[in-house]
Design a protein around this motif. Structure first.
Motif, short mmCIF file in Angstrom:
data_model
loop_
_atom_site.label_atom_id
_atom_site.label_comp_id
_atom_site.label_asym_id
_atom_site.label_seq_id
_atom_site.Cartn_x
_atom_site.Cartn_y
_atom_site.Cartn_z
N VAL A 21 0.88 -1.31 0.04
CA VAL A 21 0.16 -0.10 0.04
C VAL A 21 0.90 1.23 0.07
CG1 VAL A 21 -1.82 -1.14 1.39
CG2 VAL A 21 0.00 0.15 2.52
N LEU A 22 0.27 2.26 -0.85
CA LEU A 22 1.25 3.70 -0.73
C LEU A 22 1.12 4.35 0.50
CD1 LEU A 22 3.11 5.26 -2.35
CD2 LEU A 22 0.78 6.40 -3.28
N ALA A 23 2.08 5.02 0.95
CA ALA A 23 1.87 5.86 2.36
C ALA A 23 0.96 6.88 1.89
CB ALA A 23 3.18 6.44 2.75
N MET A 71 13.03 4.26 -3.42
CA MET A 71 11.62 3.42 -2.61
C MET A 71 12.37 2.47 -1.46
SD MET A 71 9.12 1.00 -4.52
CE MET A 71 10.20 -0.21 -5.06
N TRP A 72 11.32 2.79 -0.29
CA TRP A 72 11.43 2.05 0.76
C TRP A 72 10.39 1.44 1.45
CZ3 TRP A 72 10.51 3.90 5.77
CH2 TRP A 72 9.85 5.30 5.69
N PHE A 73 10.48 0.57 2.41
CA PHE A 73 9.00 -0.05 3.05
C PHE A 73 9.22 -0.23 4.28
CE2 PHE A 73 10.40 -2.12 -1.07
CZ PHE A 73 9.40 -2.05 -1.77
N ASP A 74 7.76 0.03 5.18
CA ASP A 74 7.91 -0.30 6.46
C ASP A 74 6.79 -1.09 6.69
OD1 ASP A 74 5.16 0.96 7.87
OD2 ASP A 74 5.93 2.71 6.63
N ASP A 75 6.90 -1.83 7.94
CA ASP A 75 5.64 -2.69 8.41
C ASP A 75 5.25 -2.06 9.53
OD1 ASP A 75 4.47 -4.67 9.33
OD2 ASP A 75 6.01 -6.00 10.03
N GLU A 76 4.20 -1.55 9.43
CA GLU A 76 3.41 -0.90 10.79
C GLU A 76 4.34 0.05 11.44
OE1 GLU A 76 1.90 -3.73 13.60
OE2 GLU A 76 0.09 -4.38 12.23
N GLY A 77 4.89 1.01 10.59
CA GLY A 77 6.05 2.04 10.90
C GLY A 77 7.57 1.56 11.10
N VAL A 78 7.78 0.26 11.12
CA VAL A 78 9.14 -0.27 11.24
C VAL A 78 9.73 -0.26 9.99
CG1 VAL A 78 10.59 -1.66 12.23
CG2 VAL A 78 8.65 -1.28 13.44
N THR A 97 -0.20 -15.46 11.36
CA THR A 97 -1.72 -15.57 11.20
C THR A 97 -2.49 -14.26 10.83
OG1 THR A 97 -1.81 -14.68 13.50
CG2 THR A 97 -1.56 -16.98 13.33
N ARG A 98 -1.78 -13.29 10.18
CA ARG A 98 -2.40 -12.20 9.58
C ARG A 98 -1.89 -12.22 8.09
NH1 ARG A 98 -0.43 -8.00 13.83
NH2 ARG A 98 -1.19 -6.53 12.35
N LEU A 99 -2.50 -12.61 7.22
CA LEU A 99 -2.04 -12.67 5.84
C LEU A 99 -2.97 -12.06 4.88
CD1 LEU A 99 -0.42 -16.21 5.54
CD2 LEU A 99 1.00 -14.05 5.82
N PRO A 100 -2.57 -11.44 4.03
CA PRO A 100 -1.53 -11.21 3.62
C PRO A 100 -0.60 -10.07 4.29
CG PRO A 100 -2.82 -9.90 2.01
CD PRO A 100 -3.53 -10.93 3.14
N TRP A 101 0.82 -10.13 4.23
CA TRP A 101 1.70 -9.41 4.84
C TRP A 101 1.39 -7.94 4.50
CZ3 TRP A 101 7.47 -9.16 4.64
CH2 TRP A 101 8.12 -8.56 5.89
N THR A 102 1.11 -7.07 5.16
CA THR A 102 0.93 -5.54 4.53
C THR A 102 2.11 -4.68 4.90
OG1 THR A 102 -1.56 -5.70 4.91
CG2 THR A 102 -0.72 -3.44 4.58
N LEU A 103 2.61 -4.18 3.77
CA LEU A 103 3.96 -3.13 3.67
C LEU A 103 3.56 -1.96 3.06
CD1 LEU A 103 6.70 -5.87 2.62
CD2 LEU A 103 5.76 -5.28 4.98
N GLU A 112 17.50 7.72 7.13
CA GLU A 112 19.02 7.66 6.81
C GLU A 112 19.70 6.88 8.09
OE1 GLU A 112 20.75 8.66 4.44
OE2 GLU A 112 19.27 9.77 3.25
N THR A 113 19.21 7.25 9.13
CA THR A 113 19.57 6.44 10.53
C THR A 113 19.41 5.03 10.60
OG1 THR A 113 18.15 7.12 11.81
CG2 THR A 113 19.84 8.91 11.63
N GLU A 114 18.58 4.51 9.79
CA GLU A 114 18.00 3.09 10.00
C GLU A 114 18.07 2.36 9.03
OE1 GLU A 114 14.14 2.94 12.38
OE2 GLU A 114 14.02 5.17 11.71
N LEU A 115 18.35 2.56 7.83
CA LEU A 115 18.57 1.73 6.85
C LEU A 115 19.66 2.25 5.75
CD1 LEU A 115 14.82 1.49 5.07
CD2 LEU A 115 15.92 -0.13 6.78
#
Length: 272
Positions: A21-23, A71-78, A97-103, A112-115
């Motif tokens: 999903v797009l931010a 382009m980069w991705f997060d999972d629930e803000g991470v 147990t929660r599929l599909p995995w939503t990114l 910059e400091t995390e990836l």
């Protein structure tokens, strides 16, 4: 050498269903909403190698100047570390147990400091091959990978990129070879916990008395203060390649059969 081809193929064929999903704050003002994109991704590969379709899908929904961003991705803000295999990222998310995995897809505000930056697939290839070389140094003092030709290295890489089991394993089997009485020098492994640096240390597949070391032994040595790994009641569960292995499984067998293509055994520690 790992001879159980059926097991190796089952592991290789592991997939993760993903919904991209797009931010919302990156949606172009003239567009009401961006359609979601659904893909089934290999657990063995890396996000930059399989998400070109996501970029082509979402770039039409963002301002043209934004679309030039990385382009980069997060999972629930991470933010998701692209240099971890997709299967490791999914296991750490603990979303079985929660599929599909939503990114969530981003084209701006790169963390910059995390990836780490990844401008093209050559960066991924360099990372992948450096891990294979490190793993072989641990297993065989680097003698196997250094004895290969450049075309063998390229065959390993192309086997991963194009999801070709036979092409990859025709070379990788050499990296997994050992004699029954002479296992790997050390087990290439990384222990992962969500949002923490991985742990890695030297660990032999056999004890000083010649007995096979197990996954339990490795965890007891690597993270003795996290849990009592000898106890029948644990506070944490273990996931490797989407599988919950017995802690009494010999670590040599796990290394041969459940390692990712980078030749590392990625062990995810999850709260129960």
């Amino acid at each position: 050498m790992a001879e159980d081809v059926e097991t190796l193929r089952e592991v290789w064929d592991g997939k993760v269903p993903v919904c991209f999903v797009l931010a919302p704050d990156e949606l172009m003002y003239s567009v009401e909403k961006a359609e979601r994109l659904y893909l089934v991704l290999s657990r063995q590969t890396y996000l930059p190698l399989v998400t070109e379709k996501a970029k082509k899908h979402f770039i039409k929904y963002v301002d043209p100047d934004q679309g030039e961003g990385e382009m980069w991705f997060d999972d629930e803000g991470v933010p998701l570390r692209w240099h971890y295999p997709i299967g490791v990222l999914f296991d750490l998310a603990n979303r079985q147990t929660r599929l599909p995995w939503t990114l969530t897809v981003h084209f701006r505000n790169f963390p910059e400091t995390e990836l780490l930056h990844c401008q093209n697939n050559s960066v991924v290839e360099s990372h992948f091959m450096s891990l294979i070389k490190e793993a072989d140094f641990l297993k065989h003092r680097g003698q196997v990978i250094n004895g290969m030709m450049k075309k063998d290295h390229k065959q390993l890489w192309n086997g991963l990129v194009y999801d070709r089991f036979d092409q990859f394993w025709s070379v990788n089997r050499k990296l997994m070879e050992h004699s029954s009485g002479d296992p790997f020098r050390y087990i290439p492994f990384r222990v992962h916990q969500a949002e923490k640096p991985f742990l890695q240390s030297l660990f032999r597949p056999t004890s000083t008395t010649g007995e096979q070391n197990t996954l339990r032994d490795l965890l007891q040595q690597t993270m003795p203060n996290l849990d009592d790994w000898r106890s029948a009641t644990l506070k944490f569960g273990i996931m490797i390649q989407g599988i919950k292995p017995s802690l009494d499984t010999p670590i040599q067998w796990l290394s041969e059969h459940l390692s990712h293509p980078d030749n590392f055994l990625h062990i995810c520690v999850l709260p129960i």
